[in-house]
Design a protein around this motif. Structure first.
Motif, PDB file in Angstrom:
ATOM      1  N   ILE A  34     -77.001  90.174  94.642  1.00  0.00           N
ATOM      2  CA  ILE A  34     -77.615  89.044  93.922  1.00  0.00           C
ATOM      3  C   ILE A  34     -78.754  89.584  93.043  1.00  0.00           C
ATOM      4  CG2 ILE A  34     -78.808  86.824  94.139  1.00  0.00           C
ATOM      5  CD1 ILE A  34     -76.200  86.524  95.492  1.00  0.00           C
ATOM      6  N   ASP A  35     -79.605  90.391  93.651  1.00  0.00           N
ATOM      7  CA  ASP A  35     -80.841  90.816  92.976  1.00  0.00           C
ATOM      8  C   ASP A  35     -80.591  91.624  91.704  1.00  0.00           C
ATOM      9  OD1 ASP A  35     -82.257  89.595  94.922  1.00  0.00           O
ATOM     10  OD2 ASP A  35     -83.737  91.231  95.052  1.00  0.00           O
ATOM     11  N   LEU A  36     -79.632  92.527  91.743  1.00  0.00           N
ATOM     12  CA  LEU A  36     -79.479  93.458  90.619  1.00  0.00           C
ATOM     13  C   LEU A  36     -79.073  92.753  89.332  1.00  0.00           C
ATOM     14  CD1 LEU A  36     -77.845  96.584  92.273  1.00  0.00           C
ATOM     15  CD2 LEU A  36     -80.222  96.250  91.601  1.00  0.00           C
ATOM     16  N   SER A  37     -78.373  91.633  89.448  1.00  0.00           N
ATOM     17  CA  SER A  37     -77.941  90.967  88.209  1.00  0.00           C
ATOM     18  C   SER A  37     -78.767  89.709  87.918  1.00  0.00           C
ATOM     19  CB  SER A  37     -76.457  90.609  88.283  1.00  0.00           C
ATOM     20  OG  SER A  37     -76.263  89.583  89.222  1.00  0.00           O
ATOM     21  N   ARG A  38     -79.805  89.475  88.734  1.00  0.00           N
ATOM     22  CA  ARG A  38     -80.564  88.222  88.569  1.00  0.00           C
ATOM     23  C   ARG A  38     -81.183  88.114  87.176  1.00  0.00           C
ATOM     24  NH1 ARG A  38     -83.563  86.421  93.719  1.00  0.00           N
ATOM     25  NH2 ARG A  38     -81.663  85.253  94.080  1.00  0.00           N
ATOM     26  N   GLU A  39     -81.760  89.205  86.682  1.00  0.00           N
ATOM     27  CA  GLU A  39     -82.432  89.186  85.379  1.00  0.00           C
ATOM     28  C   GLU A  39     -81.493  89.613  84.241  1.00  0.00           C
ATOM     29  OE1 GLU A  39     -86.350  89.086  85.330  1.00  0.00           O
ATOM     30  OE2 GLU A  39     -85.512  87.902  86.982  1.00  0.00           O
ATOM     31  N   ALA A  40     -80.238  89.880  84.556  1.00  0.00           N
ATOM     32  CA  ALA A  40     -79.379  90.527  83.556  1.00  0.00           C
ATOM     33  C   ALA A  40     -78.989  89.593  82.419  1.00  0.00           C
ATOM     34  CB  ALA A  40     -78.114  91.076  84.216  1.00  0.00           C
ATOM     35  N   ASP A  41     -78.978  90.138  81.212  1.00  0.00           N
ATOM     36  CA  ASP A  41     -78.453  89.405  80.055  1.00  0.00           C
ATOM     37  C   ASP A  41     -76.946  89.574  79.978  1.00  0.00           C
ATOM     38  OD1 ASP A  41     -80.890  88.370  78.672  1.00  0.00           O
ATOM     39  OD2 ASP A  41     -81.435  90.490  78.791  1.00  0.00           O
ATOM     40  N   ALA A  42     -76.432  90.623  80.580  1.00  0.00           N
ATOM     41  CA  ALA A  42     -74.981  90.830  80.634  1.00  0.00           C
ATOM     42  C   ALA A  42     -74.678  91.934  81.637  1.00  0.00           C
ATOM     43  CB  ALA A  42     -74.423  91.225  79.268  1.00  0.00           C
ATOM     44  N   ILE A  43     -73.472  91.870  82.198  1.00  0.00           N
ATOM     45  CA  ILE A  43     -72.952  93.002  82.964  1.00  0.00           C
ATOM     46  C   ILE A  43     -71.889  93.655  82.086  1.00  0.00           C
ATOM     47  CG2 ILE A  43     -71.681  93.742  85.021  1.00  0.00           C
ATOM     48  CD1 ILE A  43     -72.833  91.396  86.542  1.00  0.00           C
ATOM     49  N   VAL A  44     -72.002  94.970  81.929  1.00  0.00           N
ATOM     50  CA  VAL A  44     -71.012  95.715  81.137  1.00  0.00           C
ATOM     51  C   VAL A  44     -70.304  96.671  82.088  1.00  0.00           C
ATOM     52  CG1 VAL A  44     -70.640  97.285  79.188  1.00  0.00           C
ATOM     53  CG2 VAL A  44     -72.554  95.655  79.117  1.00  0.00           C
ATOM     54  N   SER A  65     -68.092  94.964  92.411  1.00  0.00           N
ATOM     55  CA  SER A  65     -67.214  93.788  92.316  1.00  0.00           C
ATOM     56  C   SER A  65     -67.948  92.550  92.821  1.00  0.00           C
ATOM     57  CB  SER A  65     -65.896  94.019  93.057  1.00  0.00           C
ATOM     58  OG  SER A  65     -66.149  94.390  94.383  1.00  0.00           O
ATOM     59  N   THR A  66     -68.779  92.714  93.849  1.00  0.00           N
ATOM     60  CA  THR A  66     -69.528  91.553  94.362  1.00  0.00           C
ATOM     61  C   THR A  66     -70.526  91.062  93.318  1.00  0.00           C
ATOM     62  OG1 THR A  66     -69.331  92.603  96.519  1.00  0.00           O
ATOM     63  CG2 THR A  66     -70.800  90.714  96.388  1.00  0.00           C
ATOM     64  N   LEU A  67     -71.193  92.010  92.638  1.00  0.00           N
ATOM     65  CA  LEU A  67     -72.128  91.648  91.561  1.00  0.00           C
ATOM     66  C   LEU A  67     -71.422  90.810  90.495  1.00  0.00           C
ATOM     67  CD1 LEU A  67     -74.131  94.865  90.662  1.00  0.00           C
ATOM     68  CD2 LEU A  67     -75.087  92.608  91.006  1.00  0.00           C
ATOM     69  N   CYS A  68     -70.192  91.206  90.158  1.00  0.00           N
ATOM     70  CA  CYS A  68     -69.453  90.488  89.110  1.00  0.00           C
ATOM     71  C   CYS A  68     -69.111  89.071  89.554  1.00  0.00           C
ATOM     72  CB  CYS A  68     -68.176  91.245  88.745  1.00  0.00           C
ATOM     73  SG  CYS A  68     -68.512  92.786  87.881  1.00  0.00           S
ATOM     74  N   VAL A  69     -68.705  88.937  90.785  1.00  0.00           N
ATOM     75  CA  VAL A  69     -68.349  87.598  91.280  1.00  0.00           C
ATOM     76  C   VAL A  69     -69.601  86.724  91.388  1.00  0.00           C
ATOM     77  CG1 VAL A  69     -67.318  86.312  93.196  1.00  0.00           C
ATOM     78  CG2 VAL A  69     -66.343  88.499  92.515  1.00  0.00           C
ATOM     79  N   ALA A  70     -70.720  87.331  91.750  1.00  0.00           N
ATOM     80  CA  ALA A  70     -71.950  86.559  91.987  1.00  0.00           C
ATOM     81  C   ALA A  70     -72.790  86.388  90.719  1.00  0.00           C
ATOM     82  CB  ALA A  70     -72.782  87.264  93.075  1.00  0.00           C
ATOM     83  N   ARG A  71     -72.280  86.800  89.582  1.00  0.00           N
ATOM     84  CA  ARG A  71     -73.132  86.834  88.383  1.00  0.00           C
ATOM     85  C   ARG A  71     -73.337  85.443  87.771  1.00  0.00           C
ATOM     86  NH1 ARG A  71     -68.127  87.303  86.333  1.00  0.00           N
ATOM     87  NH2 ARG A  71     -67.757  86.331  84.296  1.00  0.00           N
ATOM     88  N   ASP A  72     -74.414  85.373  86.979  1.00  0.00           N
ATOM     89  CA  ASP A  72     -74.712  84.167  86.224  1.00  0.00           C
ATOM     90  C   ASP A  72     -74.987  84.584  84.777  1.00  0.00           C
ATOM     91  OD1 ASP A  72     -75.384  81.634  85.518  1.00  0.00           O
ATOM     92  OD2 ASP A  72     -77.453  81.770  86.221  1.00  0.00           O
ATOM     93  N   CYS A  73     -74.201  85.513  84.247  1.00  0.00           N
ATOM     94  CA  CYS A  73     -74.421  86.042  82.897  1.00  0.00           C
ATOM     95  C   CYS A  73     -73.074  86.496  82.342  1.00  0.00           C
ATOM     96  CB  CYS A  73     -75.411  87.221  82.944  1.00  0.00           C
ATOM     97  SG  CYS A  73     -74.789  88.627  83.865  1.00  0.00           S
ATOM     98  N   PRO A  74     -72.988  86.756  81.034  1.00  0.00           N
ATOM     99  CA  PRO A  74     -71.706  87.206  80.468  1.00  0.00           C
ATOM    100  C   PRO A  74     -71.246  88.542  81.063  1.00  0.00           C
ATOM    101  CG  PRO A  74     -73.241  86.581  78.717  1.00  0.00           C
ATOM    102  CD  PRO A  74     -74.034  86.618  80.000  1.00  0.00           C
TER     103      PRO A  74
END
Ligand code: CTP
Length: 404
Positions: A79-89, A111-120
């Motif tokens: 959850i934490d690593l992508s919380r501030e993310a503008d995008a996952i590449v 893969s968990t980060l991708c499923v849990a993301r709130d960004c493009p």
């Protein structure tokens, strides 16, 4: 290369297993140089191809590989690593990882980060030609697109396995451009832009010719900026040594006549035409079919010239012209020559290079000539200037979508 779009952006850069991992070292350097923060997350397989130490040194941040990493205080790395993310590449995105994404699988940190993301989510596929062509992969890519995932590439060409075809990862610079393009404001969405760039080459005989010092940099920068602004871009280029900007359709020509014919063949589809090329004004009437020999005691060769078509003026004089923009490189008195040239060529907007001729340099300063006023843009590198010019052109188009 574009940088402004990426300054201050926070990206999670997810690496999966593949030989293309080596390209991500360079990509990370380009992204951080542009002012983005890059949080690298690697799958176990990716660490077999390049070490987390290398990626940490280049990104300037600790690399994460496991969802059980105790460095995240609440133990919720996913959850934490992508919380501030503008995008996952995801780059490189392996066949296996694309399949996992389609099914929403979450069996490791990335893969968990991708499923849990709130960004493009952007994926940059990298695989062997057969793997890319496999119907399952094609189904997966179509499904990812339908789910709103941006798929960047792949490229075509020689592959690590020795085969040639589609599937290899975009080069680092192209991946960087595609990511910058993703973040650029889409002020030209739905517009079709046709440009000319570079010099022309007018043959004297099969080995010699007349050309000029245009590097093509300004035209290529404009093509890149227009593509990043969401336009469909067709670039007609004279002989230059430049990479095609990502996502741009390039047509190579040599002579002014060929450039004219290429432009006239496509202009009916264009909403905007920008003539950046330094087109030769004259060509030799009858170029020699054979190499002209230097024969002792014979007279020096002489050539009769004929005028080349004026491409810009021809476009501006069409019954329903696109919004037509010219350029002017003058060696003196730009203020007088610029407006005079704009009126003579009957274009609504003409961009004049201020100061000494800037062929081949990376910086430029321009003045915009139009009927009611002139506007100066501050000195900047050609890509920054190109972005500013595209914004100026976009402002001058009617508000409604396609203008023709
Ligand atoms: N141009 C063109 N076709 C030509 C000559 C010029 O499309 N045969 C376009 C250029 O791409 C540029 C503009 O016209 O957008 C001005 O080019 P420039 O070389 O500055 O003007 P010329 O018409 O050639 O005038 P001069 O050489 O006398 O300054």
């Amino acid at each position: 290369m574009a940088t402004a779009e990426l300054a201050g952006k926070h990206l999670v850069l997810g690496m999966t297993g593949g030989i293309a991992c080596y390209k991500i070292a360079e990509l990370t350097r380009l992204l951080t140089k542009a002012g983005a923060t890059v949080q690298v997350v690697m799958t176990e397989a990716a660490t077999q191809f390049i070490t987390p130490v290398t990626m940490q040194a280049l990104s300037g941040r600790p690399v994460y590989t496991s969802q059980w990493d105790a460095r995240v205080p609440n133990n919720m790395a996913h959850i934490d690593l992508s919380r501030e993310a503008d995008a996952i590449v995801i780059a490189p995105a392996s066949t296996d990882f694309l399949a996992k994404l389609v099914h929403g699988m979450a069996d490791d940190l990335l893969s968990t980060l991708c499923v849990a993301r709130d960004c493009p989510l952007l994926v940059v596929p990298a695989m062997n030609r057969q793997m890319w062509q496999n119907p399952a992969t094609q189904r997966n890519v179509a499904q990812l697109r339908a789910d709103g995932v941006s798929v960047l590439g792949p490229d075509s060409g020689p592959q690590a396995c020795g085969e040639i075809g589609d599937g290899r990862m975009l080069e680092a610079a192209a991946t960087y451009e595609a990511i910058a393009s993703f973040f650029a404001p889409k002020i030209l969405a739905g517009r079709r832009v046709l440009l000319t760039a570079g010099p022309t080459f007018e043959p004297l005989d099969p080995v010699r010719g007349i050309t000029n010092r245009s590097s093509g940099k300004m035209g290529f920068a404009l093509a890149r900026a227009a593509q990043q602004a969401g336009a469909d871009v067709h670039l007609v280029a004279g002989p230059v040594a430049l990479e095609t900007p990502w996502g741009v359709l390039r047509e190579d020509v040599q002579t002014a006549q060929q450039m004219h014919d290429a432009v006239m063949g496509s202009v009916a589809n264009a909403d905007i035409f920008i003539g950046v090329a330094a087109v030769a004004d004259w060509r030799v009437d009858h170029a020699s079919e054979h190499k002209i020999k230097k024969t002792a005691g014979h007279a020096l060769p002489s050539f009769a010239f004929v005028e080349n078509p004026d491409i810009l003026a021809a476009v501006a004089q069409l019954p329903r012209p696109p919004f037509t923009v010219g350029f002017a490189a003058e060696s003196g008195d730009l203020e007088t020559h610029g407006e005079e040239k704009r009126v003579r060529k009957k274009v609504p907007l003409l961009i004049g290079n201020l100061g000494p001729l800037t062929f081949g340099l990376d910086d430029n300063e321009v003045i915009l000539f139009e009927a009611a006023r002139t506007t100066r843009l501050p000195r900047a590198d050609k890509q920054t200037l190109a972005r500013a010019l595209i914004a100026e052109i976009a402002k001058r188009l009617p508000d409604t979508s396609p203008i023709r």
